[in-house]
Design a protein around this motif. Sequence first.
Motif, PDB file in Angstrom:
ATOM      1  N   UNK A 123       2.386   9.177 -10.872  1.00 34.81           N
ATOM      2  CA  UNK A 123       2.789   8.103 -11.774  1.00 34.81           C
ATOM      3  C   UNK A 123       1.682   7.850 -12.809  1.00 34.81           C
ATOM      4  N   UNK A 124       2.038   7.582 -14.069  1.00 31.96           N
ATOM      5  CA  UNK A 124       1.011   7.317 -15.088  1.00 31.96           C
ATOM      6  C   UNK A 124       0.076   6.186 -14.676  1.00 31.96           C
ATOM      7  N   UNK A 125      -1.161   6.287 -15.124  1.00 26.64           N
ATOM      8  CA  UNK A 125      -2.183   5.301 -14.770  1.00 26.64           C
ATOM      9  C   UNK A 125      -1.763   3.891 -15.161  1.00 26.64           C
ATOM     10  N   UNK A 126      -1.174   3.740 -16.332  1.00 24.30           N
ATOM     11  CA  UNK A 126      -0.757   2.413 -16.797  1.00 24.30           C
ATOM     12  C   UNK A 126       0.234   1.783 -15.818  1.00 24.30           C
ATOM     13  N   UNK A 127       1.112   2.585 -15.234  1.00 22.69           N
ATOM     14  CA  UNK A 127       2.087   2.064 -14.270  1.00 22.69           C
ATOM     15  C   UNK A 127       1.404   1.615 -12.984  1.00 22.69           C
ATOM     16  N   UNK A 128       0.383   2.363 -12.551  1.00 24.59           N
ATOM     17  CA  UNK A 128      -0.380   1.950 -11.363  1.00 24.59           C
ATOM     18  C   UNK A 128      -1.029   0.593 -11.590  1.00 24.59           C
ATOM     19  N   UNK A 129      -1.577   0.378 -12.788  1.00 19.02           N
ATOM     20  CA  UNK A 129      -2.191  -0.915 -13.096  1.00 19.02           C
ATOM     21  C   UNK A 129      -1.144  -2.028 -13.082  1.00 19.02           C
ATOM     22  N   UNK A 130       0.052  -1.739 -13.591  1.00 18.11           N
ATOM     23  CA  UNK A 130       1.117  -2.739 -13.578  1.00 18.11           C
ATOM     24  C   UNK A 130       1.507  -3.104 -12.145  1.00 18.11           C
ATOM     25  N   UNK A 131       1.594  -2.098 -11.275  1.00 14.66           N
ATOM     26  CA  UNK A 131       1.909  -2.363  -9.867  1.00 14.66           C
ATOM     27  C   UNK A 131       0.831  -3.216  -9.223  1.00 14.66           C
ATOM     28  N   UNK A 132      -0.434  -2.895  -9.528  1.00 17.18           N
ATOM     29  CA  UNK A 132      -1.554  -3.668  -8.987  1.00 17.18           C
ATOM     30  C   UNK A 132      -1.466  -5.131  -9.416  1.00 17.18           C
ATOM     31  N   UNK A 167       0.831  -1.215   0.000  1.00 11.85           N
ATOM     32  CA  UNK A 167       0.000   0.000   0.000  1.00 11.85           C
ATOM     33  C   UNK A 167       0.859   1.256   0.000  1.00 11.85           C
ATOM     34  N   UNK A 168       1.983   1.207   0.738  1.00 13.91           N
ATOM     35  CA  UNK A 168       2.879   2.356   0.794  1.00 13.91           C
ATOM     36  C   UNK A 168       3.488   2.643  -0.573  1.00 13.91           C
ATOM     37  N   UNK A 169       3.909   1.600  -1.277  1.00 19.48           N
ATOM     38  CA  UNK A 169       4.500   1.783  -2.602  1.00 19.48           C
ATOM     39  C   UNK A 169       3.487   2.354  -3.585  1.00 19.48           C
ATOM     40  N   UNK A 170       2.274   1.857  -3.540  1.00 16.31           N
ATOM     41  CA  UNK A 170       1.228   2.370  -4.434  1.00 16.31           C
ATOM     42  C   UNK A 170       0.924   3.830  -4.108  1.00 16.31           C
ATOM     43  N   UNK A 171       0.840   4.141  -2.811  1.00 18.50           N
ATOM     44  CA  UNK A 171       0.555   5.523  -2.396  1.00 18.50           C
ATOM     45  C   UNK A 171       1.663   6.466  -2.840  1.00 18.50           C
TER      46      UNK A 171
END
Length: 412
Positions: A38-47, A27-31
């Motif tokens: 960070x670009x939306x596509x990168x957030x999806x990759x992290x998820x 959760x900390x890394x995503x936050x």
Amino acid sequence: MQNNQASSGEDELIRLLLKRQSELNSLLEVTRAINKNTPTATLFQMLEVILKNYLQIGKFRFMIEKSGSFSCIAKYGGAIESPIVLNNTWKQLSKLKAPSSLRDHTDKVLNTYNYFIPIYHKNKALAFALIGDFNIADDMLSNDLNFVQTLINVIVVALENKRLFRERIAAERFQREMELAVEVQNMLVPLREHKEKCVEVDAKYLPHQDIGGDYYDFFRLNENEFMWCVADVSGKGISAALLMANFQASLHGLVAIEDDLTTVVERLNKIVIRNTKGERFITLFLAKYNERTRKLCYVNAGHNPTILYADGGAVQLKLGTTMIGAFDELPFLNEGEIDVDPGSLLFNYTDGLMDLESTSNKSWDEDKMMEYVIDNGHLDPDAFNEGLMHHINNVVKGKLIDDITLLTLRIT
């Protein structure tokens, strides 16, 4: 025996603490990524990495609400369903308000998944996820589903904040464009009244919004001649204002070197076509008056006809052509010429004067306006315009739905 049980309990506690620490780290890394924009596509990759590698989820569909339907914005694992099929699953899930099992679900698509995870805000469904190929011990199931829900909720909030930020930037840009357009238009129509020995002029401009598409001009060519123009540019905003600015500059430049109105209008048409690629057009009434010969030459390019009042009668000046900017070559062009008697009144206007939303049973059309001109053509230009707007507001009780421009001249 007791030692073994104690050791087992300690191991379980340590395992649970490590799991909690891993979840917090994720959760900390995503936050942090969200805070760095960070670009939306990168957030999806992290998820996806967290779901695949940490939770061992083999199949995932992430659906988000857009304009009343759900679109899949992240997915992996299994045979990918069509957007319509995935959107239709919401009909089977809309009554579920918490993470729920999909095992043995009657729907043939949903029963290929293990769990459904919804994201709500104030009873409004913002998103949901479908997860499959997910095997977890019963004692950790609730924890893992809650973690997935929290993780997705954080990303949904981030996406919503990004959307709101884009909308705010767009609104601020639009507001600035409107301010610039108003500044441009104010520079284009500085004239409100003008009076000299042979002519008296009064102009009124009533924009329906902050910036409209109307344009008018009056200027002297030489000691014997003056010219005026009333025009209506399609569209609103800064692009319309810039087109008007270009049109004014082109008009002033052309009439400085061309005496013939027909040539001026033909060249204006080519300029507008070149600048707008046929995507915008302009209607206009352009006239030139010679005080020595008392002859008025004019071209009406698809505009509301100017009305000439003299000796208790009125005529419409209709000769001309189509709107400019619509055709590469004007299909026809007829220049009008008429003698102007002393004391004549010339009334010019844009179509907003006729496109009123009436709030009374009083009709308003060209015939009614001709009657008004005949009854009031003896007035000075400023009194004529004031009287007309009073008639519109208090007798016809018409509500503006478009810009209105009035340009009235008395020629003595």
